[in-house]
Motif scaffolding. Structure first.
Motif, PDB file in Angstrom:
ATOM      1  N   ARG A   1      19.573  14.140-110.597  1.00  0.00           N
ATOM      2  CA  ARG A   1      20.532  13.399-111.426  1.00  0.00           C
ATOM      3  C   ARG A   1      20.353  11.891-111.227  1.00  0.00           C
ATOM      4  N   TYR A   2      19.982  11.499-110.032  1.00  0.00           N
ATOM      5  CA  TYR A   2      19.828  10.079-109.710  1.00  0.00           C
ATOM      6  C   TYR A   2      18.364   9.651-109.619  1.00  0.00           C
ATOM      7  N   CYS A   3      17.546  10.494-109.074  1.00  0.00           N
ATOM      8  CA  CYS A   3      16.168  10.134-108.719  1.00  0.00           C
ATOM      9  C   CYS A   3      15.221  11.178-109.312  1.00  0.00           C
ATOM     10  N   LYS A   4      14.932  11.012-110.585  1.00  0.00           N
ATOM     11  CA  LYS A   4      14.160  12.010-111.318  1.00  0.00           C
ATOM     12  C   LYS A   4      12.710  12.088-110.796  1.00  0.00           C
ATOM     13  N   PRO A   5      12.269  13.297-110.414  1.00  0.00           N
ATOM     14  CA  PRO A   5      10.877  13.446-109.960  1.00  0.00           C
ATOM     15  C   PRO A   5       9.900  13.196-111.110  1.00  0.00           C
ATOM     16  N   VAL A   6       8.776  12.591-110.788  1.00  0.00           N
ATOM     17  CA  VAL A   6       7.705  12.366-111.765  1.00  0.00           C
ATOM     18  C   VAL A   6       6.378  12.773-111.131  1.00  0.00           C
ATOM     19  N   ARG A   7       5.460  13.234-111.962  1.00  0.00           N
ATOM     20  CA  ARG A   7       4.129  13.590-111.461  1.00  0.00           C
ATOM     21  C   ARG A   7       3.311  12.304-111.371  1.00  0.00           C
ATOM     22  N   PHE A   8       2.799  12.016-110.189  1.00  0.00           N
ATOM     23  CA  PHE A   8       2.040  10.790-109.974  1.00  0.00           C
ATOM     24  C   PHE A   8       0.650  10.944-110.576  1.00  0.00           C
ATOM     25  N   ASN A   9       0.303  10.037-111.477  1.00  0.00           N
ATOM     26  CA  ASN A   9      -0.965  10.083-112.181  1.00  0.00           C
ATOM     27  C   ASN A   9      -1.766   8.835-111.834  1.00  0.00           C
ATOM     28  N   LEU A  10      -2.729   9.006-110.976  1.00  0.00           N
ATOM     29  CA  LEU A  10      -3.543   7.875-110.533  1.00  0.00           C
ATOM     30  C   LEU A  10      -4.412   7.332-111.662  1.00  0.00           C
ATOM     31  N   ASN A  11      -4.719   8.159-112.661  1.00  0.00           N
ATOM     32  CA  ASN A  11      -5.507   7.673-113.798  1.00  0.00           C
ATOM     33  C   ASN A  11      -4.754   6.569-114.537  1.00  0.00           C
ATOM     34  N   THR A  12      -3.446   6.714-114.657  1.00  0.00           N
ATOM     35  CA  THR A  12      -2.625   5.670-115.280  1.00  0.00           C
ATOM     36  C   THR A  12      -2.689   4.394-114.456  1.00  0.00           C
ATOM     37  N   ALA A  13      -2.633   4.525-113.130  1.00  0.00           N
ATOM     38  CA  ALA A  13      -2.712   3.361-112.257  1.00  0.00           C
ATOM     39  C   ALA A  13      -4.059   2.656-112.414  1.00  0.00           C
ATOM     40  N   ARG A  14      -5.129   3.426-112.525  1.00  0.00           N
ATOM     41  CA  ARG A  14      -6.458   2.825-112.703  1.00  0.00           C
ATOM     42  C   ARG A  14      -6.517   2.046-114.015  1.00  0.00           C
ATOM     43  N   GLN A  15      -5.876   2.570-115.061  1.00  0.00           N
ATOM     44  CA  GLN A  15      -5.856   1.893-116.353  1.00  0.00           C
ATOM     45  C   GLN A  15      -5.094   0.578-116.277  1.00  0.00           C
TER      46      GLN A  15
ATOM     47  N   ASN B   1      -5.373  -1.448-113.888  1.00  0.00           N
ATOM     48  CA  ASN B   1      -6.210  -2.328-113.067  1.00  0.00           C
ATOM     49  C   ASN B   1      -5.740  -2.460-111.618  1.00  0.00           C
ATOM     50  N   TRP B   2      -5.326  -1.347-111.030  1.00  0.00           N
ATOM     51  CA  TRP B   2      -5.020  -1.370-109.603  1.00  0.00           C
ATOM     52  C   TRP B   2      -6.285  -1.716-108.837  1.00  0.00           C
ATOM     53  N   THR B   3      -6.138  -2.366-107.706  1.00  0.00           N
ATOM     54  CA  THR B   3      -7.295  -2.652-106.864  1.00  0.00           C
ATOM     55  C   THR B   3      -7.768  -1.344-106.238  1.00  0.00           C
ATOM     56  N   GLN B   4      -9.018  -1.293-105.831  1.00  0.00           N
ATOM     57  CA  GLN B   4      -9.549  -0.092-105.204  1.00  0.00           C
ATOM     58  C   GLN B   4      -8.796   0.234-103.918  1.00  0.00           C
ATOM     59  N   GLN B   5      -8.339  -0.784-103.221  1.00  0.00           N
ATOM     60  CA  GLN B   5      -7.570  -0.577-101.987  1.00  0.00           C
ATOM     61  C   GLN B   5      -6.281   0.206-102.293  1.00  0.00           C
ATOM     62  N   HIS B   6      -5.600  -0.150-103.374  1.00  0.00           N
ATOM     63  CA  HIS B   6      -4.379   0.560-103.749  1.00  0.00           C
ATOM     64  C   HIS B   6      -4.684   1.973-104.235  1.00  0.00           C
ATOM     65  N   VAL B   7      -5.745   2.134-105.008  1.00  0.00           N
ATOM     66  CA  VAL B   7      -6.140   3.461-105.470  1.00  0.00           C
ATOM     67  C   VAL B   7      -6.412   4.358-104.267  1.00  0.00           C
ATOM     68  N   ASP B   8      -7.167   3.845-103.285  1.00  0.00           N
ATOM     69  CA  ASP B   8      -7.483   4.628-102.080  1.00  0.00           C
ATOM     70  C   ASP B   8      -6.218   5.014-101.318  1.00  0.00           C
ATOM     71  N   LEU B   9      -5.268   4.103-101.226  1.00  0.00           N
ATOM     72  CA  LEU B   9      -4.026   4.341-100.494  1.00  0.00           C
ATOM     73  C   LEU B   9      -3.213   5.479-101.116  1.00  0.00           C
ATOM     74  N   PHE B  10      -3.212   5.560-102.448  1.00  0.00           N
ATOM     75  CA  PHE B  10      -2.382   6.536-103.136  1.00  0.00           C
ATOM     76  C   PHE B  10      -3.146   7.775-103.620  1.00  0.00           C
ATOM     77  N   GLU B  11      -4.429   7.855-103.334  1.00  0.00           N
ATOM     78  CA  GLU B  11      -5.262   8.981-103.793  1.00  0.00           C
ATOM     79  C   GLU B  11      -4.669  10.336-103.426  1.00  0.00           C
ATOM     80  N   LYS B  12      -4.139  10.457-102.225  1.00  0.00           N
ATOM     81  CA  LYS B  12      -3.625  11.758-101.767  1.00  0.00           C
ATOM     82  C   LYS B  12      -2.374  12.204-102.524  1.00  0.00           C
ATOM     83  N   TYR B  13      -1.741  11.303-103.282  1.00  0.00           N
ATOM     84  CA  TYR B  13      -0.549  11.654-104.045  1.00  0.00           C
ATOM     85  C   TYR B  13      -0.851  12.016-105.497  1.00  0.00           C
ATOM     86  N   HIS B  14      -2.102  11.855-105.910  1.00  0.00           N
ATOM     87  CA  HIS B  14      -2.481  12.119-107.302  1.00  0.00           C
ATOM     88  C   HIS B  14      -2.123  13.563-107.682  1.00  0.00           C
TER      89      HIS B  14
END
Length: 148
Positions: free
Chosen positions: A92-106, A108-121
């Motif tokens: 009701r307050y904190c709606k779950p969302v599916r983490f999509n790293l492809n959207t983050a890459r689009q 222009n996230w830095t590679q360092q950020h992509v690497d950090l969040f890869e395991k959550y994709h």
């Protein structure tokens, strides 16, 4: 430095504003520092509470802070917080969302950020804000889940 897990109320000798503080077990903490000159002990006596919200509000909160709202529900104008991460993580307050790293890459996230969040994709995630609350600046109300 600030990562830890424990059971029950934290016994660290700090007052936390006289409120118990429970570890948000199973959550990942990403700290944001806005002021490099801040005294990290200044807020030791402030309570810790959580704010859950939808994905559309995350960036606004990060950029401008929590703002008082009055949407005609709840207890009126204010910022709604809870000492319980379990409470604010309700969809009701904190709606779950599916983490999509492809959207983050689009975006222009830095590679360092992509690497950090890869395991959550592809995983379901939620974002809740941990906030320090100034003693005497809040009132306790009953829960709001039964309100429409």
């Amino acid at each position: 430095k600030y990562s830890a897990n424990w059971s029950g109320a934290k016994q660290d000798g700090k007052s936390h504003g006289g409120e118990p503080y429970y570890c948000p077990y199973g959550w990942k903490k990403f700290a944001i520092q806005f002021d490099e000159n801040i005294d990290e002990y200044k807020y030791d006596n402030w309570a810790i509470a959580y704010h859950g919200t939808g994905r559309e509000n995350h960036m606004k909160i990060l950029l401008t802070g929590l703002k008082c709202s009055n949407n005609g529900k709840g207890w009126g104008t204010g910022v709604y917080l809870s000492p319980s991460i379990k409470y604010v993580s309700h969809p009701r307050y904190c709606k779950p969302v599916r983490f999509n790293l492809n959207t983050a890459r689009q975006k222009n996230w830095t590679q360092q950020h992509v690497d950090l969040f890869e395991k959550y994709h592809g995983k379901w995630i939620q974002v809740a804000f941990a906030c320090r609350v100034k003693p005497g600046s809040f009132t306790k109300q009953r829960e709001t889940m039964s309100m429409t």
